[in-house]
Design a protein around this motif. Structure first.
Motif, PDB file in Angstrom:
ATOM      1  N   PHE A 263       0.838  -1.195   0.000  1.00 21.55           N
ATOM      2  CA  PHE A 263       0.000   0.000   0.000  1.00 21.55           C
ATOM      3  C   PHE A 263       0.880   1.255   0.000  1.00 21.55           C
ATOM      4  O   PHE A 263       2.047   1.212   0.394  1.00 21.55           O
ATOM      5  CB  PHE A 263      -0.898   0.046   1.247  1.00 21.55           C
ATOM      6  CG  PHE A 263      -1.597  -1.246   1.542  1.00 21.55           C
ATOM      7  CD1 PHE A 263      -2.645  -1.662   0.745  1.00 21.55           C
ATOM      8  CD2 PHE A 263      -1.211  -2.048   2.611  1.00 21.55           C
ATOM      9  CE1 PHE A 263      -3.296  -2.852   1.009  1.00 21.55           C
ATOM     10  CE2 PHE A 263      -1.847  -3.239   2.879  1.00 21.55           C
ATOM     11  CZ  PHE A 263      -2.904  -3.654   2.072  1.00 21.55           C
TER      12      PHE A 263
ATOM     13  N   SER B   6      -0.063  -0.811  -5.034  1.00 22.39           N
ATOM     14  CA  SER B   6      -1.181  -0.464  -5.902  1.00 22.39           C
ATOM     15  C   SER B   6      -2.204   0.289  -5.072  1.00 22.39           C
ATOM     16  O   SER B   6      -2.041   0.469  -3.858  1.00 22.39           O
ATOM     17  CB  SER B   6      -1.806  -1.725  -6.511  1.00 22.39           C
ATOM     18  OG  SER B   6      -2.812  -1.379  -7.438  1.00 22.39           O
TER      19      SER B   6
ATOM     20  N   TYR C 256      -6.418   0.417  -4.169  1.00 26.60           N
ATOM     21  CA  TYR C 256      -7.457  -0.608  -4.130  1.00 26.60           C
ATOM     22  C   TYR C 256      -8.860  -0.024  -3.959  1.00 26.60           C
ATOM     23  O   TYR C 256      -9.790  -0.744  -3.627  1.00 26.60           O
ATOM     24  CB  TYR C 256      -7.169  -1.593  -2.978  1.00 26.60           C
ATOM     25  CG  TYR C 256      -5.808  -2.228  -3.078  1.00 26.60           C
ATOM     26  CD1 TYR C 256      -5.608  -3.366  -3.828  1.00 26.60           C
ATOM     27  CD2 TYR C 256      -4.711  -1.661  -2.430  1.00 26.60           C
ATOM     28  CE1 TYR C 256      -4.360  -3.960  -3.931  1.00 26.60           C
ATOM     29  CE2 TYR C 256      -3.451  -2.236  -2.525  1.00 26.60           C
ATOM     30  CZ  TYR C 256      -3.278  -3.379  -3.281  1.00 26.60           C
ATOM     31  OH  TYR C 256      -2.039  -3.952  -3.379  1.00 26.60           O
ATOM     32  N   GLN C 257      -9.000   1.271  -4.193  1.00 28.19           N
ATOM     33  CA  GLN C 257     -10.330   1.863  -4.058  1.00 28.19           C
ATOM     34  C   GLN C 257     -11.276   1.293  -5.114  1.00 28.19           C
ATOM     35  O   GLN C 257     -12.456   1.130  -4.881  1.00 28.19           O
ATOM     36  CB  GLN C 257     -10.234   3.377  -4.197  1.00 28.19           C
ATOM     37  CG  GLN C 257     -11.516   4.098  -3.788  1.00 28.19           C
ATOM     38  CD  GLN C 257     -11.324   5.598  -3.755  1.00 28.19           C
ATOM     39  OE1 GLN C 257     -10.363   6.117  -4.306  1.00 28.19           O
ATOM     40  NE2 GLN C 257     -12.226   6.307  -3.102  1.00 28.19           N
TER      41      GLN C 257
ATOM     42  N   LEU D  40     -11.134  -1.827  -8.400  1.00 26.25           N
ATOM     43  CA  LEU D  40     -10.362  -2.879  -9.031  1.00 26.25           C
ATOM     44  C   LEU D  40     -10.616  -2.890 -10.531  1.00 26.25           C
ATOM     45  O   LEU D  40     -11.596  -2.311 -11.017  1.00 26.25           O
ATOM     46  CB  LEU D  40     -10.743  -4.234  -8.417  1.00 26.25           C
ATOM     47  CG  LEU D  40     -10.491  -4.359  -6.906  1.00 26.25           C
ATOM     48  CD1 LEU D  40     -10.918  -5.740  -6.415  1.00 26.25           C
ATOM     49  CD2 LEU D  40      -9.032  -4.112  -6.583  1.00 26.25           C
TER      50      LEU D  40
END
Length: 676
Positions: free
Chosen positions: A248, A269, A271-272, A274
């Motif tokens: 994160f 990455s 992740y809100q 995908l």
């Protein structure tokens, strides 16, 4: 030896032991000394004894040097420093003991170090020290400002290791085996620079060193970074988390002075949302923190924590080599001072420039090696990149850029579009199609000086694609159909172009005219099919020329006397089938003063079925070459002379044999008697 330096006279001389003395400094490095020389002068302040074989620093070793401020003993075989070794040198400020064997008698060495109340810098790197040994060696050195214990075998740090180092400003712990840190730095209230790179830390949680300015924890195995939840101001300016396993974006201090954030080569990455469209906006992660008998659970939202960090002073953000496929909305808006943004080698498919992310200060933007198919510019966002100077879009899937994108960037100097499927405007009209194929328009971009279009599959370029530009360097390599036999479409750059790469462009014609490029100083025409040296090159005043990997059998013999030969400083010649019997040009190039042939050892020539080095041709080959290159007229004369002599002898023999018959035949034919 007397040497003048800035108006002062410095005297240097050598001692019988081979040491070099300059004023109050003595350099005895690399002299195979087994002990400290005692005849260097009582006023010696700096003593360098690296790369020797000293095993023991005895009580009497430094008695002669009471003025000593700096002592350097790296890369010896030092096992012991006797307790009284420094009693006569208590004013020592800098001590380097790196790469020795101090772990052998560390307790006695610790007693010796305790006699140095003024010591500021200590280097103990590479001594196979454990954390307990480090604690013993430094426990009485409260004056220390800089300490290096890099390249040792430290595994775990706690509050007992660095006690009493209240003045420490810099601590280097890189290349150890550290996997756990438990409040080891809490007492180092003045610590500003901390290097823990190349260790085995799995995470950094509850980071609360508010006084720290530079933190390097690169090359560990860190999966997350969590700063302490507090409103205290952190002095942190540089944070290096590169080459870890971050999943994160780090949870940074809410109030900080960060100007450089390095996150290269992680697994990070957002992740809100995908790729399949699923939203994780409300998903949280819980971290279980166990400290002794107490257990704390910290709940973190995958996106909200980032919003709470103040990144207004950030100037450099490096997120290259991660797994980022999109940037959350408003992410860049938090960084109004950003000047350098590196997002190369990620999974980005689109990149949007909008008024919400103005990037007004951005000077360098690297989006290379992604999966970009589109670069979006919202309407009304014409001023988003006013200060951009370097724009790298290489190795993506772009076919077109937004119309007028380079007119927004009023200071753009360097653009890399290599390895995209783009064409330059204007494109020739296609029969049967109302619209021209998509293309990139750089005409009129006056500030642009460096442009790379390597491997773009350029073909069928229209007239004057560079009109209104002042390019200095242009890379067209790996475009097999770009040239089409002439360079007329580059005529707008004839007066400004200084560097041109035409590597691997299927260039085969020696009639291509380079003479219009009067300002050209660097030319790369390697990897083509040239069978002869283009005559027009002899008129240029190049500094660098690359002719590698062509089909050249020779260069003009008079090259050294041309404008090219007089200006050339570097030439690459290897991977050509040169003729070993026509190497006059090679010999003349060797005589040119200041000319470098970096690949000279790789240059070969062919003779029959042999591949030889021009620098050392065997004598039989030289003799054979002299025969082959002799005057042809003389060769023909030598070959014809035996034949002529044979015919002449045969004619004489025939005449003598048939003389009487021939005379009678002639007389009978004529039929008239000769008068007497």
């Amino acid at each position: 030896l007397a040497v003048g330096w800035r108006g002062e006279e410095i005297t240097a001389w050598a001692t019988p032991g081979g040491c070099k003395l300059v004023q109050s400094a003595a350099n005895c490095s690399g002299r195979w000394l087994k002990s400290v020389p005692g005849d260097l002068g009582a006023d010696t302040e700096e003593l360098f004894l690296g790369d020797n074989t000293i095993q023991v620093l005895g009580n009497a070793s430094l008695l002669s040097y009471r003025q000593l401020h700096r002592l350097s003993l790296p890369r010896n075989r030092l096992e012991l420093i006797e307790p009284g070794a420094f009693l006569s040198s208590r004013g020592l400020h800098v001590l380097s003991l790196a790469d020795n064997l101090l772990s052998t008698n560390y307790s006695l060495t610790a007693a010796a170090l305790s006699a140095l109340p003024a010591l500021r810098t200590l280097d103990l790197a590479g001594n196979r020290l454990t954390e307990d040994m480090v604690s013993a060696l430094t426990q009485n050195l409260s004056s220390l400002e800089s300490l290096s214990v890099a390249r040792n075998i430290i595994m775990r740090l706690d509050s007992s290791v660095f006690t009493n180092l209240t003045h420490l400003l810099e601590l280097n712990l890189e290349k150890n085996y550290i996997f756990e840190i438990d409040q080891a730095f809490e007492g180092l209230e003045r610590l500003q620079r901390l290097n823990i790179a190349y260790n085995y830390l799995p995470c950094v949680v509850e980071f609360g060193l508010t006084q720290l300015k530079v933190l390097n924890v690169s090359n560990n195995v860190i999966e997350w970074f969590l700063a302490l939840e507090t409103d205290d101001l952190f002095e942190l300016e540089v944070l290096d988390l590169s080459h870890n396993h971050l999943l994160f974006f780090p949870v940074l201090p809410r109030r900080n002075k960060l100007h450089s954030l390095l996150l290269k080569d992680n697994e990070m990455s957002f992740y809100q949302r995908l790729p399949n469209g699923t939203s994780l906006a409300n998903v949280t992660v819980q971290f279980l923190l166990i400290d002794g008998n107490s257990t704390n659970v910290t709940t973190v939202s995958l996106w909200d924590e980032i919003c709470h960090s103040n990144l207004s002073s950030l100037r450099l953000l490096d997120m290259s080599q991660n797994q980022v496929w999109y940037l959350p909305e408003g992410f860049l808006a938090q960084m109004p001072s950003l000047t350098h943004l590196k997002l190369n080698q990620n999974c980005l498919e689109t990149f949007q420039l909008s008024e919400r992310d103005p990037l007004a200060m951005l000077m360098e933007l690297d989006l290379s090696q992604n999966r970009l198919t589109e670069l979006e510019v919202e309407r009304g966002a014409e001023g988003v990149l006013p200060n951009l100077q370097l724009f790298n879009l290489s190795t993506n899937r772009l076919q077109v850029l937004p119309s007028g994108v380079f007119t927004y960037t009023r200071k753009i100097t360097t653009v890399d579009l290599s390895r995209n499927r783009v064409d330059l405007c204007p494109q020739p009209a296609v029969v049967g199609k109302a619209e021209s194929p998509p293309c990139v328009d750089i005409r009129g971009v006056k500030t642009l000086t460096h442009l790379s279009l390597a491997g773009c599959g350029l073909q069928g370029l229209g007239r004057q694609p560079f009109q209104g530009t002042s390019l200095l360097h242009l890379d067209l390599s790996d475009n097999h159909q770009a040239l089409s036999g002439d360079l007329r479409w580059l005529q707008d750059l004839a007066l400004t172009l200084r560097g041109l790469s035409l590597r691997n462009t299927s260039l085969s014609s020696t009639s291509v005219d380079f003479s219009i490029f009067n300002s050209l100083v660097h030319l790369d025409i390697s990897g083509n099919s040239l069978t002869a040296f283009p005559a027009s090159l002899s008129l240029l005043k190049l500094h660098s020329l690359d002719l590698r990997d062509n089909c050249l059998v020779a260069l003009p013999a008079d090259t050294a006397g041309t404008p090219l030969g007089r200006s050339l400083r570097e030439v690459y010649l290897s991977q050509n089938p040169y003729n070993c019997c026509t190497l006059d040009w090679w010999d003349s190039l060797q005589q040119v003063e200041g000319l470098q042939v970096p690949d000279g050892q790789e240059v070969t020539c062919s003779f029959a079925s042999l591949t030889l080095k021009p620098r050392a041709l065997p004598q039989p080959v030289l003799q054979s070459c002299r025969w082959h290159t002799a005057n042809l007229a003389l060769l023909y004369l030598v070959l014809a002379l035996p034949t002529c002599l044979t015919l002449l002898v045969a004619f004489a023999l025939t005449f003598l044999t048939f003389k009487q018959k021939l005379l009678k035949m002639v007389k009978s034919r004529c039929g008239v008697s000769s008068p007497y």
